[in-house]
Design an enzyme around this catalytic site. Structure first.
Site, short mmCIF file in Angstrom:
data_model
loop_
_atom_site.label_atom_id
_atom_site.label_comp_id
_atom_site.label_asym_id
_atom_site.label_seq_id
_atom_site.Cartn_x
_atom_site.Cartn_y
_atom_site.Cartn_z
N TRP A 103 0.82 -1.21 0.00
CA TRP A 103 0.00 0.00 0.00
C TRP A 103 0.85 1.26 0.00
CZ3 TRP A 103 -4.96 0.22 -1.20
CH2 TRP A 103 -5.66 -1.00 -1.19
N ASP A 175 -1.09 7.47 5.77
CA ASP A 175 -2.23 6.61 5.44
C ASP A 175 -2.48 5.72 6.65
OD1 ASP A 175 -4.07 4.80 4.56
OD2 ASP A 175 -2.88 4.06 2.87
N LYS A 199 -12.02 -0.43 7.68
CA LYS A 199 -11.34 -1.35 8.59
C LYS A 199 -11.88 -1.13 10.01
CE LYS A 199 -8.19 -1.72 5.15
NZ LYS A 199 -7.90 -2.86 4.30
#
Lengths: 367, 367
Positions: A103, A175, A199
């Protein structure tokens, strides 16, 4: 009573049951309006109260100072990967990226699409398959950077920054999609934080962005399409366009639940207990359950990757767990093995159930 | 039984009750998974079935040919205002815009941010406050245009294109956010259609985009941040990033309901009946209810704007309707008066109730 499983998906993932029950009870008639919350105008006082509560609960739970603005956007982390450099890297302005997983790598790649070589990777552990984080001495921040981007928790690889990178006067941009609100933290070193909701926060389709005023003041403005400007969303309190109202409503429910159980201090305590239980089990059967992450201090309390001795045992583990009411344990495609994602909604009891299963499975199958 | 009101909001707006009841019943346990649909991985077979059904129902309801691709995005019409020219107007490529209302104007403005003078307004009725659409002879399409953008229904002003602009070989691009699926139509003249879900389709936070292969082939690619490329979403079947899964699930429920009641032909019949009833009432009391739109042939069957003789009567109308269980009738801030939004989920019976109220109100208050 709905029969519920134990949900170890990496995202979208399980949400606190009371937040969902609240949504179910009022799905056809929200607060005596005679409408679902998703059927109400985003300009109505009923919706605006929900919207503002979601923002103020975020602020309250994290004790965010007044020089930060909280906005709620769409497009997930992926859109932020592009919006961030579009807003901040222009006319030769440069930024540093720390690459710690797939990511983080995507964020850097999008930075390069926008800013070319002005987006710079200053540290990576790719050659070690991202199985650890860079050590402090491996990170050299460029003094001319507008920000240093990093990923607080690496969902795929299962590493997590337990103390954040030190970047001096250069603001951190992070992030936090996969570990936002897992514990309290000091936001002051951060210029910008973003987190997709799916999440720890709510359904997919909502992204929380927290931006400090000094960074906001540097954002590009009229040259960008309106939706892509941070400033316009700040000025309009995230009501410039129709926000994802139902997603924000669920976010509000989750945040209100978080507050009701004691806030982030209580949540952190649970998360640490879960980590002790699960990593304790892995370490107890060190020859049987083999962790992916090589440095114990970098282990994530959100996503735990480990391998079993054979593919057959891995399959048997996933199937056996499913039969015992536990889903979402299959490892990420690029890594394989098992991944346990245990975001805030996974309880200590859920991990006790998993660990009992793992104990039993190891005893039966370890040579 | 939840007590429901009659919902005339302009968007987010009412949804078909069976689509919501289906969501409520399985909110904690979707199809015996033991999870809410919003808690399931977007890579799971259970979610992918919902995702693909939403796409295939869109295709089926509109009989969309195979040379079109359907994608599901985030960011609403506003993000499309920017994405469209970012993908198609580069290196001097030009496009025409028809300006018929405040939303059409926004689309044009965003086109100009991206493409400067290469985005051209070729017709506008702004000087008449957008109270009618341009006549055929007022529209001159430039032969060098990549597309002609228009807005099929003007939510604020209450006009609607009952036959689409004729642009020869230049593809139409249309913002159909406020009347998508109100009736069947031939998609073949269109190069691209986009529609935010929050009027006729589902909750806010989902945007349906339909793009023809020839236009897709012209889209900019590697130069754009990934989320902003149409092609990447087509190639990944709208699973490049985590889609707004719950919103897409509700969209699926609404589309399945649309199909179950006879598809778009049956829906069009209802919508035409609703228009006859409401405009019939307005015309019956022509001195009391004064329509905003000046050309009867341009009247929208989705949003109906009219004025009462005084502010006091307008307020009394809104209050009286609310007391009778009808909400969302206050006119848009820039126009005032009354706006009745009657998307697909508003029934013929709902309009009969409104018309009975209007009859009564006019008889009591007209001089």
């Amino acid at each position: 009573m709905a029969k519920r499983v134990i949900n170890f998906y990496a995202g979208p993932a399980g949400l606190p049951l009371p937040a969902l029950e609240r949504a179910q009870a009022e799905l056809l008639d929200f607060e005596n309006t005679g409408m679902s919350v998703m059927e109400i105008s985003h300009r109505s006082k009923e919706y605006e109260a929900v919207h503002n509560e979601a923002i103020s609960l975020t602020k309250e739970l994290l004790a965010i100072p007044d020089n930060y603005k909280i906005i709620l956007l769409q497009g997930g982390g992926h859109l932020q990967f592009g919006m961030l450099p579009m807003n901040l890297l222009y006319k030769g302005r440069k930024a540093d990226y720390i690459c710690t997983g797939s990511w983080a790598e995507k964020a850097f790649k999008e930075g390069k699409i926008v800013a070319g070589d002005d987006a710079r990777c200053i540290a990576t552990t790719k050659e070690e398959k991202y199985a650890r984080l860079p050590r402090r001495e491996e990170i050299k921040v460029n003094a001319d950077s507008v920000y240093v981007h990093f990923t607080s928790n690496n969902t795929v690889e299962g590493t997590q920054w337990h103390s954040f990178p030190e970047t001096g006067s250069v603001p951190l941009v992070c992030d936090m999609s996969s570990d936002f609100l897992w514990r309290p933290f000091d936001v002051k070193p951060f210029g910008l934080i973003y987190a997709g909701a799916q999440k720890n926060l709510g359904p997919s389709g909502v992204t929380v962005v927290i931006i400090r005023e000094d960074l906001l003041a540097q954002c590009l403005d009229k040259e960008l399409p309106s939706y892509l400007r941070y400033r316009i969303h700040v000025e309009k309190n995230s009501l410039y366009n129709t926000p994802p109202t139902f997603g924000i409503y669920i976010l509000r429910n989750v945040l209100a639940y978080n507050k009701s159980i004691g806030g982030l201090a209580a949540i952190e305590k649970n998360n640490r207990k879960k980590g002790e239980l699960l990593y304790g089990c892995i370490d107890r059967y060190a020859g049987f359950y083999k962790p992916f992450v090589t440095v114990p201090g970098d282990r994530s309390l959100m996503n735990v990757d480990f391998f079993l001795p054979t593919e057959e045992l891995t399959d048997a583990f996933v199937k056996g767990a499913k039969a015992a009411g536990m889903v979402g344990l299959k490892g990420y495609r690029d890594i394989g093995g098992i991944r346990v994602s245990m975001y805030n909604a996974v309880t200590v009891e859920n991990i006790q159930t998993l660990v009992a299963f793992m104990d039993d499975f190891a005893k039966k199958n370890a040579q």
